[in-house]
Design a protein around this motif. Sequence first.
Motif, PDB file in Angstrom:
ATOM      1  N   PHE A 129       0.817  -1.215   0.000  1.00 57.78           N
ATOM      2  CA  PHE A 129       0.000   0.000   0.000  1.00 57.78           C
ATOM      3  C   PHE A 129       0.852   1.267   0.000  1.00 57.78           C
ATOM      4  N   ALA A 130       2.041   1.231   0.618  1.00 59.69           N
ATOM      5  CA  ALA A 130       2.944   2.379   0.527  1.00 59.69           C
ATOM      6  C   ALA A 130       3.427   2.554  -0.909  1.00 59.69           C
ATOM      7  N   LEU A 131       3.707   1.446  -1.564  1.00 60.48           N
ATOM      8  CA  LEU A 131       4.122   1.505  -2.966  1.00 60.48           C
ATOM      9  C   LEU A 131       2.973   1.980  -3.855  1.00 60.48           C
ATOM     10  N   ALA A 132       1.757   1.489  -3.561  1.00 61.92           N
ATOM     11  CA  ALA A 132       0.586   1.921  -4.332  1.00 61.92           C
ATOM     12  C   ALA A 132       0.327   3.414  -4.163  1.00 61.92           C
ATOM     13  N   ALA A 133       0.446   3.899  -2.915  1.00 59.55           N
ATOM     14  CA  ALA A 133       0.246   5.329  -2.670  1.00 59.55           C
ATOM     15  C   ALA A 133       1.289   6.156  -3.406  1.00 59.55           C
ATOM     16  N   THR A 134       2.524   5.680  -3.439  1.00 58.96           N
ATOM     17  CA  THR A 134       3.585   6.388  -4.159  1.00 58.96           C
ATOM     18  C   THR A 134       3.302   6.422  -5.652  1.00 58.96           C
ATOM     19  N   ALA A 135       2.864   5.293  -6.204  1.00 58.67           N
ATOM     20  CA  ALA A 135       2.542   5.242  -7.623  1.00 58.67           C
ATOM     21  C   ALA A 135       1.380   6.181  -7.965  1.00 58.67           C
ATOM     22  N   LEU A 136       0.361   6.179  -7.128  1.00 62.51           N
ATOM     23  CA  LEU A 136      -0.790   7.056  -7.360  1.00 62.51           C
ATOM     24  C   LEU A 136      -0.409   8.522  -7.192  1.00 62.51           C
ATOM     25  N   PHE A 137       0.459   8.799  -6.221  1.00 57.62           N
ATOM     26  CA  PHE A 137       0.948  10.164  -6.032  1.00 57.62           C
ATOM     27  C   PHE A 137       1.696  10.631  -7.276  1.00 57.62           C
ATOM     28  N   TYR A 138       2.491   9.756  -7.841  1.00 57.86           N
ATOM     29  CA  TYR A 138       3.236  10.096  -9.060  1.00 57.86           C
ATOM     30  C   TYR A 138       2.284  10.429 -10.204  1.00 57.86           C
ATOM     31  N   VAL A 139       1.276   9.595 -10.384  1.00 60.86           N
ATOM     32  CA  VAL A 139       0.308   9.838 -11.459  1.00 60.86           C
ATOM     33  C   VAL A 139      -0.461  11.130 -11.209  1.00 60.86           C
ATOM     34  N   TRP A 140      -0.853  11.359  -9.957  1.00 63.18           N
ATOM     35  CA  TRP A 140      -1.642  12.552  -9.599  1.00 63.18           C
ATOM     36  C   TRP A 140      -0.819  13.836  -9.709  1.00 63.18           C
ATOM     37  N   VAL A 141       0.365  13.850  -9.120  1.00 62.25           N
ATOM     38  CA  VAL A 141       1.145  15.091  -9.020  1.00 62.25           C
ATOM     39  C   VAL A 141       2.024  15.315 -10.242  1.00 62.25           C
ATOM     40  N   VAL A 142       2.825  14.325 -10.584  1.00 62.53           N
ATOM     41  CA  VAL A 142       3.800  14.506 -11.657  1.00 62.53           C
ATOM     42  C   VAL A 142       3.128  14.515 -13.022  1.00 62.53           C
ATOM     43  N   GLU A 143       2.215  13.565 -13.238  1.00 66.02           N
ATOM     44  CA  GLU A 143       1.572  13.474 -14.541  1.00 66.02           C
ATOM     45  C   GLU A 143       0.249  14.226 -14.610  1.00 66.02           C
ATOM     46  N   GLY A 144      -0.203  14.767 -13.479  1.00 62.12           N
ATOM     47  CA  GLY A 144      -1.506  15.432 -13.449  1.00 62.12           C
ATOM     48  C   GLY A 144      -1.597  16.636 -14.349  1.00 62.12           C
ATOM     49  N   GLY A 145      -0.518  17.396 -14.468  1.00 63.53           N
ATOM     50  CA  GLY A 145      -0.542  18.581 -15.307  1.00 63.53           C
ATOM     51  C   GLY A 145      -0.768  18.247 -16.760  1.00 63.53           C
ATOM     52  N   LYS A 146      -0.184  17.150 -17.225  1.00 58.65           N
ATOM     53  CA  LYS A 146      -0.364  16.744 -18.618  1.00 58.65           C
ATOM     54  C   LYS A 146      -1.818  16.361 -18.891  1.00 58.65           C
ATOM     55  N   GLU A 147      -2.428  15.628 -17.939  1.00 60.01           N
ATOM     56  CA  GLU A 147      -3.817  15.221 -18.117  1.00 60.01           C
ATOM     57  C   GLU A 147      -4.754  16.422 -18.081  1.00 60.01           C
ATOM     58  N   ALA A 148      -4.437  17.400 -17.222  1.00 57.81           N
ATOM     59  CA  ALA A 148      -5.278  18.586 -17.147  1.00 57.81           C
ATOM     60  C   ALA A 148      -5.266  19.353 -18.461  1.00 57.81           C
ATOM     61  N   THR A 149      -4.115  19.363 -19.127  1.00 53.60           N
ATOM     62  CA  THR A 149      -4.022  20.038 -20.419  1.00 53.60           C
ATOM     63  C   THR A 149      -4.865  19.321 -21.470  1.00 53.60           C
ATOM     64  N   LYS A 150      -4.851  18.011 -21.442  1.00 54.02           N
ATOM     65  CA  LYS A 150      -5.646  17.239 -22.393  1.00 54.02           C
ATOM     66  C   LYS A 150      -7.145  17.434 -22.185  1.00 54.02           C
ATOM     67  N   ALA A 151      -7.520  17.771 -20.942  1.00 50.06           N
ATOM     68  CA  ALA A 151      -8.944  17.897 -20.630  1.00 50.06           C
ATOM     69  C   ALA A 151      -9.568  19.133 -21.253  1.00 50.06           C
ATOM     70  N   THR A 152      -8.767  20.116 -21.652  1.00 56.74           N
ATOM     71  CA  THR A 152      -9.302  21.329 -22.274  1.00 56.74           C
ATOM     72  C   THR A 152      -9.583  21.026 -23.737  1.00 56.74           C
ATOM     73  N   THR A 153     -10.760  20.570 -24.012  1.00 54.22           N
ATOM     74  CA  THR A 153     -11.163  20.197 -25.363  1.00 54.22           C
ATOM     75  C   THR A 153     -12.543  20.747 -25.655  1.00 54.22           C
ATOM     76  N   THR A 154     -12.841  20.898 -26.921  1.00 55.32           N
ATOM     77  CA  THR A 154     -14.148  21.424 -27.307  1.00 55.32           C
ATOM     78  C   THR A 154     -15.259  20.404 -27.069  1.00 55.32           C
ATOM     79  N   ASN A 155     -14.896  19.140 -26.960  1.00 54.41           N
ATOM     80  CA  ASN A 155     -15.888  18.098 -26.704  1.00 54.41           C
ATOM     81  C   ASN A 155     -16.131  18.018 -25.206  1.00 54.41           C
ATOM     82  N   ARG A 156     -17.277  18.512 -24.748  1.00 53.66           N
ATOM     83  CA  ARG A 156     -17.554  18.569 -23.312  1.00 53.66           C
ATOM     84  C   ARG A 156     -17.625  17.178 -22.685  1.00 53.66           C
ATOM     85  N   ASP A 157     -18.247  16.242 -23.399  1.00 54.23           N
ATOM     86  CA  ASP A 157     -18.371  14.902 -22.837  1.00 54.23           C
ATOM     87  C   ASP A 157     -16.994  14.286 -22.599  1.00 54.23           C
ATOM     88  N   ARG A 158     -16.138  14.413 -23.588  1.00 53.42           N
ATOM     89  CA  ARG A 158     -14.800  13.855 -23.439  1.00 53.42           C
ATOM     90  C   ARG A 158     -14.033  14.590 -22.345  1.00 53.42           C
TER      91      ARG A 158
END
Length: 242
Positions: A129-158
């Motif tokens: 669970f410590a390893l899982a939390a670290t992996a999720l933290f990495y996805v949330w914090v480190v990769e989160g900015g990239k996903e947030a950029t992808k979310a700005t799309t003209t397709n509201r549903d997507r």
Amino acid sequence: GVTLLAFWFRWRYARDVPLFVDEYLQLRAAERILGRGVPLLPSGNFYSHGLLVSYLEAAVLAMGGRAVWLLRLPVVLISTAAVPLTYWLGRRALRSPGAGLVAAALLALAPEAVLWGGRVRMYGTLHFFALAATALFYVWVVEGGKEATKATTTNRDRGFVVRALARLPRVLFFISFWAALFSHAEAMLLLPVWGLWALVQRGWRWVLRPANLLAFVAAGTAPVIEIVLRRLGPPVQARVAA
């Protein structure tokens, strides 16, 4: 193949080696959970050490499990799951499948990992669970900015779906941290490290966003609860005198 090898070694230990002395205490706590709903020992002490494992074992006992290998099986499975998670984290964070595979193989065959991954104790669940939390933290914090950029799309549903998926690692992060903390209190040492990591990676403004701050606060309540639970029962002096 590496994961199957890890399971095999842990399974052989769980099946062939008698119970270690500390495992009896963990199983005693599980029996008290069946009787009273909480791991309150006859001494009056609340056994919070390895609380998650105690409740997992209580579930096994409730279903009639009494064989040693069956009692050890939950920890065996969780400990084994840390092997592919190690590979995934190495491949994702280091961008090196080779590094992930080497790390996973070392974990699969490490004697200490096999030993504690086959016992009814909390170290195998803490590791996963410590390893899982670290992996999720990495996805949330480190990769989160990239996903947030992808979310700005003209397709509201997507955009809605992407934003919903972007929130998922944040929620699963503090859930995994709670599971790690209630496996072993040492997990609380990771929280300030993650906080500093977030500050360096994303800055104050990102950390102080209500949703992000709430996730850290939710994670931070777990150590407080753990400390309160440890204070339940007679004072230490009374236990020593008894």
